[in-house]
Design a protein around this motif. Sequence first.
Motif, PDB file in Angstrom:
ATOM      1  N   GLY A  65      54.073  32.237  48.707  1.00  0.00           N
ATOM      2  CA  GLY A  65      53.307  32.700  49.857  1.00  0.00           C
ATOM      3  C   GLY A  65      52.831  34.125  49.738  1.00  0.00           C
ATOM      4  N   ASN A  66      53.104  34.782  48.586  1.00  0.00           N
ATOM      5  CA  ASN A  66      52.614  36.145  48.389  1.00  0.00           C
ATOM      6  C   ASN A  66      51.071  36.142  48.347  1.00  0.00           C
ATOM      7  OD1 ASN A  66      55.284  37.030  48.149  1.00  0.00           O
ATOM      8  ND2 ASN A  66      55.282  36.697  45.934  1.00  0.00           N
ATOM      9  N   VAL A  67      50.483  37.166  48.957  1.00  0.00           N
ATOM     10  CA  VAL A  67      49.028  37.253  49.052  1.00  0.00           C
ATOM     11  C   VAL A  67      48.516  38.249  48.023  1.00  0.00           C
ATOM     12  CG1 VAL A  67      47.064  37.682  50.567  1.00  0.00           C
ATOM     13  CG2 VAL A  67      49.169  36.738  51.514  1.00  0.00           C
ATOM     14  N   PHE A  68      47.587  37.798  47.155  1.00  0.00           N
ATOM     15  CA  PHE A  68      47.032  38.625  46.098  1.00  0.00           C
ATOM     16  C   PHE A  68      45.566  38.921  46.402  1.00  0.00           C
ATOM     17  CE2 PHE A  68      50.557  36.303  44.392  1.00  0.00           C
ATOM     18  CZ  PHE A  68      51.206  37.188  43.552  1.00  0.00           C
ATOM     19  N   PHE A  69      45.210  40.189  46.252  1.00  0.00           N
ATOM     20  CA  PHE A  69      43.823  40.628  46.468  1.00  0.00           C
ATOM     21  C   PHE A  69      43.191  40.961  45.126  1.00  0.00           C
ATOM     22  CE2 PHE A  69      45.716  41.140  50.544  1.00  0.00           C
ATOM     23  CZ  PHE A  69      44.704  41.022  51.481  1.00  0.00           C
ATOM     24  N   GLY A  70      42.015  40.385  44.880  1.00  0.00           N
ATOM     25  CA  GLY A  70      41.278  40.659  43.656  1.00  0.00           C
ATOM     26  C   GLY A  70      39.847  41.038  43.948  1.00  0.00           C
ATOM     27  N   LEU A  71      39.201  41.621  42.947  1.00  0.00           N
ATOM     28  CA  LEU A  71      37.802  42.048  43.092  1.00  0.00           C
ATOM     29  C   LEU A  71      37.013  41.557  41.890  1.00  0.00           C
ATOM     30  CD1 LEU A  71      36.351  45.354  44.334  1.00  0.00           C
ATOM     31  CD2 LEU A  71      35.688  44.598  42.051  1.00  0.00           C
ATOM     32  N   TYR A  72      35.849  40.979  42.165  1.00  0.00           N
ATOM     33  CA  TYR A  72      34.934  40.551  41.105  1.00  0.00           C
ATOM     34  C   TYR A  72      33.721  41.470  41.104  1.00  0.00           C
ATOM     35  CZ  TYR A  72      31.648  37.715  38.409  1.00  0.00           C
ATOM     36  OH  TYR A  72      30.745  37.279  37.476  1.00  0.00           O
ATOM     37  N   ASP A  73      33.487  42.136  39.995  1.00  0.00           N
ATOM     38  CA  ASP A  73      32.359  43.049  39.831  1.00  0.00           C
ATOM     39  C   ASP A  73      31.159  42.247  39.334  1.00  0.00           C
ATOM     40  OD1 ASP A  73      30.481  44.982  38.952  1.00  0.00           O
ATOM     41  OD2 ASP A  73      32.084  46.459  38.698  1.00  0.00           O
ATOM     42  N   ARG A  74      30.123  42.110  40.169  1.00  0.00           N
ATOM     43  CA  ARG A  74      28.969  41.289  39.793  1.00  0.00           C
ATOM     44  C   ARG A  74      28.098  41.936  38.732  1.00  0.00           C
ATOM     45  NH1 ARG A  74      26.129  40.464  45.221  1.00  0.00           N
ATOM     46  NH2 ARG A  74      24.486  39.551  43.938  1.00  0.00           N
ATOM     47  N   GLN A  75      28.269  43.226  38.501  1.00  0.00           N
ATOM     48  CA  GLN A  75      27.494  43.884  37.449  1.00  0.00           C
ATOM     49  C   GLN A  75      28.130  43.679  36.078  1.00  0.00           C
ATOM     50  OE1 GLN A  75      26.964  47.967  38.614  1.00  0.00           O
ATOM     51  NE2 GLN A  75      25.544  47.469  40.280  1.00  0.00           N
ATOM     52  N   THR A  76      29.437  43.881  36.012  1.00  0.00           N
ATOM     53  CA  THR A  76      30.124  43.719  34.724  1.00  0.00           C
ATOM     54  C   THR A  76      30.655  42.310  34.508  1.00  0.00           C
ATOM     55  OG1 THR A  76      32.268  44.381  35.654  1.00  0.00           O
ATOM     56  CG2 THR A  76      30.819  46.141  34.833  1.00  0.00           C
ATOM     57  N   ARG A  77      30.648  41.485  35.565  1.00  0.00           N
ATOM     58  CA  ARG A  77      31.196  40.133  35.518  1.00  0.00           C
ATOM     59  C   ARG A  77      32.673  40.125  35.141  1.00  0.00           C
ATOM     60  NH1 ARG A  77      27.759  36.667  38.171  1.00  0.00           N
ATOM     61  NH2 ARG A  77      25.628  37.347  37.820  1.00  0.00           N
ATOM     62  N   GLN A  78      33.406  41.116  35.632  1.00  0.00           N
ATOM     63  CA  GLN A  78      34.826  41.239  35.354  1.00  0.00           C
ATOM     64  C   GLN A  78      35.628  41.167  36.643  1.00  0.00           C
ATOM     65  OE1 GLN A  78      36.153  41.440  32.197  1.00  0.00           O
ATOM     66  NE2 GLN A  78      34.027  41.140  31.501  1.00  0.00           N
ATOM     67  N   ASN A  79      36.879  40.656  36.524  1.00  0.00           N
ATOM     68  CA  ASN A  79      37.793  40.583  37.655  1.00  0.00           C
ATOM     69  C   ASN A  79      38.813  41.707  37.577  1.00  0.00           C
ATOM     70  OD1 ASN A  79      37.368  37.912  39.273  1.00  0.00           O
ATOM     71  ND2 ASN A  79      37.132  37.330  37.116  1.00  0.00           N
ATOM     72  N   GLU A  80      39.244  42.168  38.731  1.00  0.00           N
ATOM     73  CA  GLU A  80      40.216  43.261  38.800  1.00  0.00           C
ATOM     74  C   GLU A  80      41.220  42.973  39.910  1.00  0.00           C
ATOM     75  OE1 GLU A  80      40.274  47.940  40.251  1.00  0.00           O
ATOM     76  OE2 GLU A  80      38.437  47.093  39.380  1.00  0.00           O
ATOM     77  N   HIS A  81      42.503  43.108  39.600  1.00  0.00           N
ATOM     78  CA  HIS A  81      43.539  42.933  40.615  1.00  0.00           C
ATOM     79  C   HIS A  81      43.643  44.202  41.439  1.00  0.00           C
ATOM     80  CE1 HIS A  81      47.845  43.179  41.988  1.00  0.00           C
ATOM     81  NE2 HIS A  81      47.462  42.007  42.502  1.00  0.00           N
ATOM     82  N   LEU A  82      43.654  44.047  42.795  1.00  0.00           N
ATOM     83  CA  LEU A  82      43.695  45.208  43.673  1.00  0.00           C
ATOM     84  C   LEU A  82      45.089  45.455  44.242  1.00  0.00           C
ATOM     85  CD1 LEU A  82      40.378  44.728  45.718  1.00  0.00           C
ATOM     86  CD2 LEU A  82      40.747  46.213  43.741  1.00  0.00           C
ATOM     87  N   TYR A  83      45.702  44.432  44.823  1.00  0.00           N
ATOM     88  CA  TYR A  83      46.979  44.664  45.505  1.00  0.00           C
ATOM     89  C   TYR A  83      47.630  43.317  45.800  1.00  0.00           C
ATOM     90  CZ  TYR A  83      50.336  46.981  48.594  1.00  0.00           C
ATOM     91  OH  TYR A  83      51.486  47.471  49.153  1.00  0.00           O
ATOM     92  N   THR A  84      48.987  43.361  45.989  1.00  0.00           N
ATOM     93  CA  THR A  84      49.750  42.164  46.329  1.00  0.00           C
ATOM     94  C   THR A  84      50.633  42.439  47.534  1.00  0.00           C
ATOM     95  OG1 THR A  84      49.824  41.494  44.002  1.00  0.00           O
ATOM     96  CG2 THR A  84      51.408  40.460  45.516  1.00  0.00           C
ATOM     97  N   PHE A  85      50.556  41.552  48.534  1.00  0.00           N
ATOM     98  CA  PHE A  85      51.476  41.599  49.669  1.00  0.00           C
ATOM     99  C   PHE A  85      52.543  40.524  49.448  1.00  0.00           C
ATOM    100  CE2 PHE A  85      47.913  43.756  51.710  1.00  0.00           C
ATOM    101  CZ  PHE A  85      48.568  44.750  52.434  1.00  0.00           C
ATOM    102  N   GLU A  86      53.779  40.957  49.335  1.00  0.00           N
ATOM    103  CA  GLU A  86      54.850  40.001  49.083  1.00  0.00           C
ATOM    104  C   GLU A  86      55.391  39.432  50.391  1.00  0.00           C
ATOM    105  OE1 GLU A  86      57.645  42.053  46.646  1.00  0.00           O
ATOM    106  OE2 GLU A  86      56.325  42.046  44.884  1.00  0.00           O
TER     107      GLU A  86
END
Length: 802
Positions: A65-86
């Motif tokens: 049930g941990n919540v993970f926040f990610g970001l997708y950069d539409r210019q570089t087409r790369q994913n990045e992990h931002l933060y996790t709420f446990e």
Amino acid sequence: MALRLVADFDLQKDVLPGLLAQRAVLAVAGARGGGVGILENYDSLRVQNIERNGNIIYTYKDDKGNVFFGLYDRQTRQNEHLYTFETDFQVVSCSVNSERTLLAVSLVQATKEGRRNEHQPESKCLTLLVEIHPINNVKVLKAVDSCIWAQFLYPHVESHPLSENRLLLISEEKYIEQFHIQVTQEDGDKVVIKNSGHLPRDRVAEDFVWAQWDMLEQRLYYIDLKNSRTILKCIQFNADENFTLMFEASLDISLKDSGFKLVNFGCDYLQDQEKFSKHLSLCVFTNKTGSLCVCYSPKFDSGKQITYSVFYFHKGHSKTFTAALGSADSHVTKGITFLNLDCYVAVYLPGHFFHLLNIQHPDLICHSLFLTGKNEMIDMLPHSPLQSLSGSMVLDWNSGKLYRALLNQSYLLQLLWNTPLDCERMAVLHCVLSCGRDSRFLEAQEIPGITLVTEEIALPLMKVHSFKGYWEKLNYNLEYVKYAKPHLHYNNSVIRKEWNNLISEEKTGKRRSTAYVRNILDNAMKVIFNLEARSLEPRLTPLFQEEDNHQRLLVGLMVSELKDHLLRHLQGVEKKKIEQMVLDYISKLLDLICCILEASWRKHNLHPWVLHFDRRGSAAEFAVFHLMTRILEATNSLFLPLPPGFHTLHMVLGVHCLPLHNLLHYIDNGVLLLTETAVTRLVKDLDNTERNEKLKFSIIARLPPLIGQKISRLWDHPMSSNIISRNHVKQLLQNYKKQPRDSMTDKSSFSVEFLPLNYFIDILTDIESSNQALYAFEGHDNVDAKFVGEAALKHTTMLLGL
């Protein structure tokens, strides 16, 4: 389909494969939890927000049930992990700043059903501000029972990192605050919040019932209710850390019982989608040309029709449409969706209709395309809720796909070819031209399947006096509408009455001031000289080879009226410049018609001998005749002039191509005009066969008296003599008063053994002798009572077959 959705981002293709790959790596290593987490529930992967720079924030949960926040950069087409709420939370809203150093999150505690339980006091909404570069402190901004939505501002200046970030918090308690967040760097590039214990805030708005965020232009639209009035307001957030109330506009809609609604503040997955489909739809659309549209559809109750309105504030009026939903058993499961397509607004009701509205020319209803459920494209668009974003972007929250919406030119061309309705052809043609430009008559009929009501609306009240960019263009549009009442649009039909008067005077031989008419004809000559000066090559079409007095009068009147119109409304422009503008404009109108005919003339390889009547028409001539008929129809509806000689050429082609009964029908209904030049050629070119005699008599009998008299003397035929005699007798007897006369006096040299005719000729002779100067027949010295008697005898012998 008319609308083509090109996928720009797909959660399942751009994010999920990477998460599955991480899952495989972690599984091999025997790791569980922590870090980026292992995706166990594919349904938990959701798009949460799209920022101004195009970056997409998404969330997912692991098996704990941990919540993970990610970001997708539409210019570089790369994913990045931002933060996790446990902790097992349900995400209401989230936003990240432009430097990706701060994350604002609004959460509610999840229940077993995975939905917010409003009756449990522990289901409070937490709004948190997290330092994520690197992951560090978490600050609680709000802890309340009502939902909060968070949105970072993205100033237009992004060339260097900002020392202050601004965050909007939108409360379900109907207020909006702006937080000022100072950041500083520590230990190299570590970014932390400065004075996190006290963050300055501004109250931006309150007591509102609806709000919309424009992420591209950084504008906030909201509605508050004052004294039972619905007032739309707009706030512009600037790069200098200020915000400005740009305008207030009154909306003639009721939102009293509509509840609370936000648009474009991320996706609220807590809403009941089935209930949402029955609620009202309201959104604001703008584009770079300075347009401002408010689209509104009231709460829908089951029925056979649905209503929606578009407020064109940049034009000063609204249009309310009522569309039928088809059969009685048709069921509406989704609400209306409005899509911003730059120059168009699309109104979409899944399974029922798709309506493209031209917002640059909303008064031209025939330029709006309405497709019903019978069209296959209706079912080719997604049936899930769509969210319209700036830049013609469309987000399907359910599938996690972001589309770029484009008009499908190939489909529109196919529809243009196949549709039998003229209104659809006009609309599709305009859409096709709009497509080509990207990679303007009023509609008298209604579009099938939809009814329309147009109303004037109050203009927005601008709250500032200095404008730049979009606001400058919008203000220009509003000023134009404000001073265009009564409308500034020039309509050439204003000269229709005067032109008809001049034509009537010509027919009766009575003309007003010679100087007045000469001035009108001089105006026409200036236009024709101006037009001929522009023509670099000799024309193939036989135009401008005759006076065509009627068209010259129309051209001259248009010059005079249009010049007066511009002088009234363009008071800062020199008179000579306006006169030249008028000459150039009317010359261009005539030149366009000439160019169309020239192109058709070349295409069908026609030759100058077309103007002779002693031949039959070809398929090429019929094609040109049909084109000229459509041109005539268009110019008549707009009351615009035609090049001198147009009606003569049209008449010649009509004689070539049409059977006699059709030809006379065209003439009697005003499609073909009998010019003196055309009829003169007809009388001279055709011999006196039985068919040609019937044609000539039918034509001459339809001429105005003065022209008919001129033409009749060119035709050496008993029928012509009969016509001349009738006109002569009519002219002599129209004011005749019987007076006592000596019946024994023979005043006529005409004598036959038919006493009634002798007596009649004597009366005519008496009238001629007493009123010779008044009743002299123009150009006919040999037309007298004797001529009439001889013509009468010839006509009688013909009738008797002697």
